[in-house]
Design an enzyme around this catalytic site. Structure first.
Site, PDB file in Angstrom:
ATOM      1  N   LYS A 216      67.804 -29.036  39.732  1.00 56.61           N
ATOM      2  CA  LYS A 216      68.446 -30.167  40.401  1.00 56.61           C
ATOM      3  C   LYS A 216      69.742 -30.550  39.699  1.00 56.61           C
ATOM      4  O   LYS A 216      70.781 -30.730  40.331  1.00 56.61           O
ATOM      5  CB  LYS A 216      67.486 -31.350  40.441  1.00 56.61           C
ATOM      6  CG  LYS A 216      67.946 -32.512  41.313  1.00 56.61           C
ATOM      7  CD  LYS A 216      66.832 -33.515  41.526  1.00 56.61           C
ATOM      8  CE  LYS A 216      67.206 -34.538  42.574  1.00 56.61           C
ATOM      9  NZ  LYS A 216      66.096 -35.449  42.898  1.00 56.61           N
ATOM     10  N   GLU A 222      64.656 -25.406  30.131  1.00 57.05           N
ATOM     11  CA  GLU A 222      63.951 -24.130  30.328  1.00 57.05           C
ATOM     12  C   GLU A 222      64.691 -23.240  31.317  1.00 57.05           C
ATOM     13  O   GLU A 222      64.906 -22.042  31.073  1.00 57.05           O
ATOM     14  CB  GLU A 222      62.522 -24.395  30.838  1.00 57.05           C
ATOM     15  CG  GLU A 222      61.639 -25.165  29.875  1.00 57.05           C
ATOM     16  CD  GLU A 222      61.721 -26.671  30.069  1.00 57.05           C
ATOM     17  OE1 GLU A 222      60.811 -27.369  29.561  1.00 57.05           O
ATOM     18  OE2 GLU A 222      62.676 -27.152  30.718  1.00 57.05           O
ATOM     19  N   GLY A 277      61.174 -33.347  42.950  1.00 58.84           N
ATOM     20  CA  GLY A 277      60.896 -31.960  42.591  1.00 58.84           C
ATOM     21  C   GLY A 277      59.607 -31.413  43.163  1.00 58.84           C
ATOM     22  O   GLY A 277      59.576 -30.327  43.747  1.00 58.84           O
ATOM     23  N   ARG A 278      58.508 -32.156  43.011  1.00 60.22           N
ATOM     24  CA  ARG A 278      57.218 -31.626  43.452  1.00 60.22           C
ATOM     25  C   ARG A 278      57.036 -31.732  44.957  1.00 60.22           C
ATOM     26  O   ARG A 278      56.029 -31.284  45.501  1.00 60.22           O
ATOM     27  CB  ARG A 278      56.084 -32.321  42.714  1.00 60.22           C
ATOM     28  CG  ARG A 278      56.082 -33.826  42.796  1.00 60.22           C
ATOM     29  CD  ARG A 278      55.160 -34.410  41.740  1.00 60.22           C
ATOM     30  NE  ARG A 278      55.244 -35.877  41.662  1.00 60.22           N
ATOM     31  CZ  ARG A 278      56.188 -36.538  40.991  1.00 60.22           C
ATOM     32  NH1 ARG A 278      57.130 -35.879  40.343  1.00 60.22           N
ATOM     33  NH2 ARG A 278      56.176 -37.858  40.940  1.00 60.22           N
ATOM     34  N   GLU A 363      51.179 -35.469  38.284  1.00 64.81           N
ATOM     35  CA  GLU A 363      52.516 -35.981  37.967  1.00 64.81           C
ATOM     36  C   GLU A 363      52.858 -37.164  38.869  1.00 64.81           C
ATOM     37  O   GLU A 363      53.604 -38.066  38.474  1.00 64.81           O
ATOM     38  CB  GLU A 363      53.560 -34.872  38.119  1.00 64.81           C
ATOM     39  CG  GLU A 363      54.923 -35.236  37.547  1.00 64.81           C
ATOM     40  CD  GLU A 363      55.871 -34.054  37.450  1.00 64.81           C
ATOM     41  OE1 GLU A 363      55.754 -33.286  36.477  1.00 64.81           O
ATOM     42  OE2 GLU A 363      56.705 -33.893  38.360  1.00 64.81           O
ATOM     43  N   HIS A 394      31.205 -17.758  38.930  1.00 70.14           N
ATOM     44  CA  HIS A 394      30.739 -17.071  37.727  1.00 70.14           C
ATOM     45  C   HIS A 394      31.388 -17.650  36.475  1.00 70.14           C
ATOM     46  O   HIS A 394      31.364 -17.019  35.414  1.00 70.14           O
ATOM     47  CB  HIS A 394      31.032 -15.569  37.838  1.00 70.14           C
ATOM     48  CG  HIS A 394      30.284 -14.909  38.952  1.00 70.14           C
ATOM     49  ND1 HIS A 394      29.039 -14.346  38.786  1.00 70.14           N
ATOM     50  CD2 HIS A 394      30.588 -14.755  40.256  1.00 70.14           C
ATOM     51  CE1 HIS A 394      28.613 -13.863  39.934  1.00 70.14           C
ATOM     52  NE2 HIS A 394      29.543 -14.102  40.851  1.00 70.14           N
ATOM     53  N   LYS A 515      61.023 -34.348  27.000  1.00 71.41           N
ATOM     54  CA  LYS A 515      62.321 -33.667  26.998  1.00 71.41           C
ATOM     55  C   LYS A 515      63.272 -34.312  25.998  1.00 71.41           C
ATOM     56  O   LYS A 515      64.013 -33.619  25.279  1.00 71.41           O
ATOM     57  CB  LYS A 515      62.938 -33.714  28.396  1.00 71.41           C
ATOM     58  CG  LYS A 515      62.220 -32.879  29.439  1.00 71.41           C
ATOM     59  CD  LYS A 515      62.941 -33.016  30.780  1.00 71.41           C
ATOM     60  CE  LYS A 515      62.273 -32.205  31.864  1.00 71.41           C
ATOM     61  NZ  LYS A 515      62.944 -32.352  33.163  1.00 71.41           N
TER      62      LYS A 515
END
Length: 556
Positions: A216, A222, A277-278, A363, A394, A515
């Site tokens: 953005k 990262e 963002g999400r 979030e 399992h 951050k």
């Protein structure tokens, strides 16, 4: 279009519906769900507690609820003004109060002609202009008109992003890979850990690779660290700097920073500040989806989400799929102290859905402060976790059946396999049998003890109490349209819960804190002399010194 909610006059846990739900929980505490399925009323219960919406079918009859429960939960939603808060979001009001922004992800999948506005004016025209640019660009790449620096067609697509710029597009591309073009492969780089890069770059041909840098602000640590490393990889493999624009495009609100990186401005795909963002895979953040699956399938994804949007916007609360899922989550989180929710998709195509929903839910609603700034006095977001069936059976299903913790489960069943063939059909039949058997076992309980073992320690260990709740979401086939509806279902479910809890689901200050601290620690790893006494707690300072020494030894 300001949105300035005042402090509620009555606390959530003092509302009449909340108090009535507490009393009702105690009324049914000693009852077992299997008794509600006994006798002639069993079919009526399923009919009463199931519904269709946007191509999805929800069976929520295997929950610790009666008709009275649903009525009281709907009363709670009304007392918390859920419909009004939903309508405020649709109207473009700044429901993201801490960042003074709208949250208009529903505008991203609305068809041409729909009008959405925020405080700055119309947003719909810009949405469709961006979609048109995305379609035109994707077609150029897919039909071979867009060529790399050496004149070769693009064969490898790499999305570089993190969080919402990675999890959503990655999940969709993985879930719908059967719709992808055979000569195109989609890759995703997110973690700053170099492992993903080290494993991916050797599989790529730089001459046929196109990278989508998705950030953005175009400053995300990262993402930009990974993008610069890939940029250096292109240069080291013979792609001249002047031709890097043939191999990089950007998705960002910061076109200036993208052009400084070396991306042509015409190849920067922007999106509105009001896109969180999400909630962003529907925007130009979904460019990798459109490149890989094609514009037609991306449009179908949007159409499925829009169908769920319209259901959420118009259906009565008692027959509204996102509202019901949200209220059931509140029922278990706040009245049964269920700390987690397990997502169990019975298709490997949705293996990345649980981690995607972890971000979307935790979030959004992992908050301890109300909108007015006062502390929350009730539990909010559950821990989201899960694994596709039958793998999960399992692994963690033992705890679901016999553990001491109540864990509601969302089963997701797909009726038709994505792949043709008699052998695959047999596999799929067994898969569905397992899915339905697990929800039945959680409901009914029972015993696997023999008559000789009854009353013995072994008999006790083979007993299952049941009465463990679950929802089953059924999809006829995992198509782009159905996946769009499924994602929108969970988006709106989370919004409903935030509206009841009176928290803001559209910010993420807990992410920002880490951050900020990271920017201070990184230079201290390079030079121990910059580590000032008292700058960190003793534990963190010790870890910085330990890691710094190891990094310097490696460098030396």
């Amino acid at each position: 279009m300001s949105y300035k909610p005042s402090a509620p006059s009555v606390r959530l846990d003092q509302l009449a519906a909340w108090r009535a739900l507490l009393e009702h929980r105690d009324e049914i505490a000693g009852q077992h769900m299997r008794d509600w399925f006994a006798g002639a009323g069993a079919n009526a219960r399923v009919e009463q507690f199931s519904l269709h919406a946007a191509g999805l079918y929800l069976d929520y009859s295997k929950n610790r609820i009666t008709d009275k429960t649903r009525t009281l939960l709907a009363h709670l939603a009304r007392e918390c003004h859920v419909p009004a808060k939903r309508d405020a979001m649709w109207a473009g009001e700044h429901v993201n109060v801490t960042e003074d922004r709208a949250a208009l992800h529903v505008a991203l999948r609305a068809p041409q002609g729909a009008a959405f506005r925020d405080a700055a004016g119309d947003v719909s025209a810009g949405v469709h202009q961006t979609l048109a640019r995305m379609r035109a660009f994707s077609e150029r790449v897919r039909d071979g008109r867009w060529l790399g620096a050496t004149g070769k067609r693009i064969r490898h697509l790499v999305n570089v992003g993190i969080g919402g710029s990675d999890l959503g597009p990655r999940m969709v591309c993985d879930a719908l890979a059967v719709y992808g073009r055979a000569e195109l492969t989609a890759h995703f780089i997110a973690n700053i850990d170099p492992t993903e890069l080290a494993r991916t770059l050797p599989t790529l041909d730089p001459q046929t690779t196109l990278v989508v840098v998705c950030s953005k602000t175009f400053t995300t640590l990262e993402t930009m660290t990974n993008a610069r490393t890939i940029r250096a990889w292109f240069l080291a493999n013979g792609i001249p700097e002047s031709a890097l624009g043939k191999h990089f495009v950007a998705v960002s609100t910061n076109a200036d920073e993208a052009t400084r990186f070396g991306i042509d401005r015409e190849n920067v795909f922007e999106f509105g500040e009001w896109v969180g963002g999400r909630y962003s895979l529907w925007s130009s953040v979904g460019l990798i989806i459109m490149l890989y699956l094609g514009p037609q399938h991306f449009d179908a994804l949007l159409a499925g989400a829009h169908a769920m949007d319209e259901h959420f916007r118009t259906a009565p609360l008692e027959a509204n799929m996102p509202v019901l899922l949200g209220l059931l989550g509140i029922w278990y989180r706040n009245f049964f102290d269920a700390q987690t929710l397990s997502i169990a998709p019975y298709t490997d195509a949705l293996q990345k859905l649980p981690p995607y929903l972890q971000q979307l839910d935790m979030e959004s609603n992992g908050k301890s402060v109300q909108i007015d700034g006062t502390p929350v006095a009730w539990q909010t977001a559950p821990i989201i976790w899960g694994e596709p069936g039958t793998n999960g059976q399992h692994a963690y299903f033992q705890m679901l059946h016999q553990g001491t913790t109540l864990v509601p489960v969302d089963f997701i069943a797909v009726l038709e396999p994505q792949y043709e063939g008699a052998a695959y059909l047999e596999h799929h039949r067994k898969l569905l049998a397992n899915c339905f058997a697990q929800s039945e076992a959680l409901l009914q309980g029972g015993s696997m003890a023999t008559s000789e073992q009854a009353g013995s320690p072994l008999g006790a260990q083979r007993r299952f109490d049941g009465n463990r709740p679950s929802n089953t979401i059924v999809i006829d086939k995992l198509t782009p349209e159905r996946l769009g509806a499924l994602i929108a279902l969970y988006e709106h479910k989370i919004f409903v819960q935030a509206a009841v809890w009176d928290i803001n689901p559209f910010d993420q200050w807990g992410v920002e804190l880490g951050k900020t601290l990271c920017r201070a620690i990184e230079p201290e790893l390079l030079d121990p002399d910059t580590l000032r006494p008292g700058a960190h707690d003793a534990s963190t300072a010790s870890l910085i010194r330990l890691a710094g020494e190891a990094l310097r030894r490696r460098k030396g």
